[in-house]
Design an enzyme around this catalytic site. Structure first.
Site, PDB file in Angstrom:
ATOM      1  N   ASP A 212       0.832  -1.196   0.000  1.00 55.84           N
ATOM      2  CA  ASP A 212       0.000   0.000   0.000  1.00 55.84           C
ATOM      3  C   ASP A 212       0.873   1.254   0.000  1.00 55.84           C
ATOM      4  OD1 ASP A 212      -2.763   1.048   0.289  1.00 55.84           O
ATOM      5  OD2 ASP A 212      -2.006   1.858   2.178  1.00 55.84           O
ATOM      6  N   GLU A 263      15.192 -14.294  -0.907  1.00 55.17           N
ATOM      7  CA  GLU A 263      15.563 -15.437  -0.063  1.00 55.17           C
ATOM      8  C   GLU A 263      14.490 -16.531  -0.105  1.00 55.17           C
ATOM      9  OE1 GLU A 263      16.219 -14.067   3.891  1.00 55.17           O
ATOM     10  OE2 GLU A 263      17.460 -12.367   3.266  1.00 55.17           O
TER      11      GLU A 263
END
Length: 538
Positions: A212, A263
């Site tokens: 957002d 990752e």
């Protein structure tokens, strides 16, 4: 040669996981309005979990869930109290983990909403900052000393000044509602805490985040006045927000977040970047930043071939410079339903159906808002039932967003199947005629908008030129043409945005049309006004 009508292919297998986000069809769920499992009138995680087979049947690849966190309730969940928890209205952490597991088993990705620009005023940090101006938490927000006037001229996007006073006379910044104090991302503690939040949810198997206000977070270090005046059409997303949005340092945040997502295999970040300049928007999706950033040009365009063509071409050009796919948007939880924006009634429905075929043909990732596949109009919500702070802070001058957040109609019952029988009243009132749009009705209607979406998604999966091809955009008067060339085939989407029938030369196969009134013979397709067609070249 007469044009042939293509048969609907069998449902395709889920897309390969490698960079799945480049062409994924993402379905946005406004959780509070999707499906209520326990009868309290509020949609919840268990309700959404029960409807996952519907999303598989529809043919989408992923779902984005609007905020599920404990909230102060001031802005539809976008004022967060705890970023690593579940609001009891929606269930608990076990419910979300079960939803993620079920979705994965069904081949669906789950994308969570994250709100890093501001917290709730009920967040533990802000409470500590109010209690003690010298507390370390105070530096995690934007406070200014007590004075007669706010420290600058910044305005809230929800109306009124962007500064409010604390009980001890200080000023604090909120670019949205006063209950949503902006975080100070120049304090390292803020970034460190969000690192932990990302890993908390990634460890639970989510496939990414919708971010957002991704163009916000970092503000001008000197809190200087914004230049110019606010635009009534951009609502603060233009140059008059030079000191509040799009600061260069914000890109460092996304590089940091990208390194975390890297990752975890197959995860992605998509940003809400409401800037007028699409070249600036695309910079948020450079290879080491967000994977995607929304292109809002189509959602803000009127029904006009030149405007739509420009919206498509400028997005394709801008995102090509950074090697990112375009994230296409025609509807979301912040904008009036497209049926109503495009004229309402039968006219608006026809145009929304045609626009859907255009969006689903384009290379990149389309984001569908729950209920758009049902051709839902903007619901009329009585003023006394409205909850949106935009309505209240503007003194009723702006209608607010409640009308696009009314609960989803599932069947013909009095409560349209949103809640169990005998449930409490829904959190927003359901229109008396809402059942006419219900999923149960539209699944039985071969000409319904729901059927059109399902056919379009199946064909898109079966024809890689749709969604993954190279697009060439052109217009001829009121007719917009997008030619999508793949490795082995070419599919063209033609959209007639005029008032008269257009004659389109074509001797191949009609894959799909948004109207049953399309006619083809002798190498020509007669395309009525407000209609789109997919044409497969022989």
């Amino acid at each position: 040669m007469a044009t042939r009508l293509a048969a609907l292919p069998s449902p395709a297998a889920p897309a390969p996981t490698q960079e799945w986000w480049r062409s994924a069809v993402v379905y946005q769920v406004y959780l509070r309005s999707f499906a209520d499992s326990d009868g309290d009138g509020i949609g919840d995680l268990a309700g959404l979990r029960s409807r996952l087979p519907y999303l598989v049947w529809l043919g989408v690849d992923a779902l984005w869930i609007n905020p599920h966190y404990p909230s102060g309730g001031a802005d539809g969940g976008y004022d967060i109290v705890d970023y690593r928890a579940v609001d009891p209205d929606y269930g608990d952490l076990a419910d979300l983990e079960a939803l993620i597991a079920d979705a994965r088993a069904l081949g669906l990705k789950v994308i969570l909403d994250v709100v890093p620009n501001h917290t709730s005023d009920q967040h533990a940090w802000f409470r500590a900052a109010l209690a003690d101006p010298d507390a370390p938490e105070a530096s995690r927000y934007h406070f200014a000393p007590a004075s007669e006037q706010p420290p600058n001229n910044w305005q809230s996007l929800f109306g009124g000044p962007a500064w409010s006073r604390t009980p001890d006379g200080r000023w604090y910044l909120h670019l949205f509602a006063p209950e949503q104090p902006d975080l100070n991302w120049r304090d390292p503690a803020v970034g460190e805490d969000f690192d932990a939040t990302l890993r908390f949810w990634l460890d639970r198997g989510v496939s990414g985040f919708r971010v957002d206000v991704a163009y916000g977070l970092v503000k001008d270090a000197g809190l200087r006045d914004n230049p110019g005046t606010y635009s009534p059409t951009l609502f603060g997303h233009g140059p008059e927000q030079a000191m509040t949005w799009n600061q260069p340092e914000v890109h460092d945040v996304w590089r940091r977040w990208r390194s975390i997502c890297d990752e975890y295999p197959d995860t992605m970040l998509v940003g809400e970047v409401c800037l007028a300049d699409l070249e600036q928007v695309a910079l948020y999706s450079r290879p080491d930043e967000l994977h995607q950033s929304f292109s809002f040009r189509l959602i803000k365009s009127g029904w006009d071939a030149a405007a739509f063509a420009d919206g498509v071409q400028t997005a394709l050009d801008a995102f090509a410079t950074v090697g990112a796919p375009v994230s296409w948007v025609l509807g979301n939880h912040d904008k009036d339903r497209q049926v109503s924006r495009f004229g309402g009634g039968a006219l608006g429905t026809a145009r929304a159906r045609a626009a859907a075929l255009l969006m689903l043909s384009l290379p990149g990732s389309p984001y569908l808002y729950a209920g758009d596949e049902l051709a839902l109009p903007q619901a009329v919500v009585p003023d006394e039932s409205k909850l949106d702070p935009i309505f209240h802070r503007s003194g009723g001058a702006r209608a607010g967003r409640d009308g696009c957040r009314v609960p989803m109609p599932w069947n013909d019952s009095a409560g349209v199947g949103f809640s169990p029988d005998g449930a409490a009243d829904p959190w927003l009132p359901i229109p008396a005629d809402w059942a006419q749009h219900a999923v149960s009705r539209q699944t039985r209607d071969g000409g319904s908008t729901l059927t059109l979406y399902r056919r379009a998604l199946a064909l898109r999966a079966a024809h890689p030129a749709l969604g993954s091809g190279t697009a060439t955009v052109s217009t001829s008067g009121d007719v917009l043409t997008v030619r999508c060339a793949g490795d082995d085939e070419t599919v063209t989407c033609v959209l007639n945005m005029g008032t008269d029938t257009a004659l389109v030369p074509h001797a191949g196969t009609v894959l799909l049309a948004s109207s049953t009134h399309v006619r083809s013979a002798h190498g020509t397709v007669a395309l009525p006004a407000d209609t789109a067609v997919w044409l497969l070249e022989d």
